[in-house]
Motif scaffolding. Structure first.
Motif, short mmCIF file in Angstrom:
data_model
loop_
_atom_site.label_atom_id
_atom_site.label_comp_id
_atom_site.label_asym_id
_atom_site.label_seq_id
_atom_site.Cartn_x
_atom_site.Cartn_y
_atom_site.Cartn_z
N TYR A 216 -2.41 -2.92 -0.86
CA TYR A 216 -2.39 -1.85 -1.84
C TYR A 216 -1.62 -2.31 -3.06
O TYR A 216 -0.60 -2.99 -2.95
N TYR B 265 0.72 -1.34 -5.97
CA TYR B 265 1.60 -0.21 -6.28
C TYR B 265 3.00 -0.68 -6.70
O TYR B 265 3.36 -1.85 -6.56
N GLU C 257 -4.20 1.80 -5.39
CA GLU C 257 -5.54 1.57 -4.85
C GLU C 257 -5.54 0.45 -3.83
O GLU C 257 -4.72 -0.47 -3.87
N GLN C 258 -6.47 0.53 -2.89
CA GLN C 258 -6.62 -0.48 -1.87
C GLN C 258 -7.40 -1.66 -2.43
O GLN C 258 -8.40 -1.48 -3.12
#
Length: 223
Positions: free
Chosen positions: A35, A37, A170-171
């Protein structure tokens, strides 16, 4: 007269084991995901520790050092730490104390080009000394020195100082061989308790079964 030597079952099984191990290794890499982030850290002496609270609820004390790092990570244990020096005395040397306020040293690491969203270039890491009210949260300290901030509708911190412009937790696909890491070899203290996938466990069991079958067949022929 030509004599043909029949290969024993152990040779055949060993070949199967090699193929199976190669398939399992490839499957493990293909299943890896991460992910993108901003992670949040507290400075404990000379080490970074993954924060136990989010920046919107954490209330640092005067003299604390906190960090933010943008990266692609699989979980908190795998998350990259802020880079560079993190001394309160050096970061807040030019910010005198005031009554009714506190000073929080912040390290903001925008990460590497490998972790950046497509089309974006990460700014250089920077430090800042936030002087805020005594009851201010870490989010308020960050807002005092690194606007604009962007949050999503779940109050997840998406952007610091306008970076990145788009996206929020987001992945993305990742691999242990290609995933960006900083030069520090240590990892975060916090853990999500993750373990190996069911597929890998089943594959390991299959290896054990094949090995046992080879031994059994060999003993049967000798008997």
């Amino acid at each position: 007269m030509t004599t043909y030597r029949r290969r024993g079952p152990a040779v055949t099984v060993l070949g199967l084991l090699g193929v199976l191990c190669a398939l399992l290794a490839g499957a493990g890499q293909a299943q890896a995901t991460g992910y993108r982030y901003w992670s949040f850290w507290d400075r404990d002496g000379s080490a970074w520790v993954y924060a136990s609270q989010g920046p919107s609820t954490a209330r640092p004390s005067d003299g604390d050092v906190q960090g933010f790092r943008f990266s692609v990570s699989e979980d908190s244990q795998d998350s990259a730490k802020p880079r560079g020096a993190a001394s309160f005395d050096s970061i807040c040397a030019d910010t005198p104390a005031r009554g009714g306020e506190k000073r929080v040293a912040l390290v903001i690491d925008f990460g590497t080009a490998q972790d950046a969203p497509s089309g974006e270039t990460p700014p250089k890491p920077r430090t800042a000394c936030a002087r805020v009210a005594d009851d201010a949260t870490s989010a308020e300290a960050l807002a005092a020195v690194a606007k604009p901030l962007r949050y999503n509708n779940q109050a997840l911190l998406c952007s610091i100082a306008g970076y990145p412009k788009t996206g929020c937790g987001e992945q993305v696909s990742s691999s242990k061989d290609t995933e960006s890491k900083d030069t520090e070899k240590d990892s975060a203290v916090a853990s999500d308790g993750g373990g190996p996938s069911v597929g890998l466990i089943a594959g390991g069991a299959a290896v054990v079964v094949l090995g046992a079958a080879a031994v059994w067949q060999t003993r049967r022929r000798r008997g």
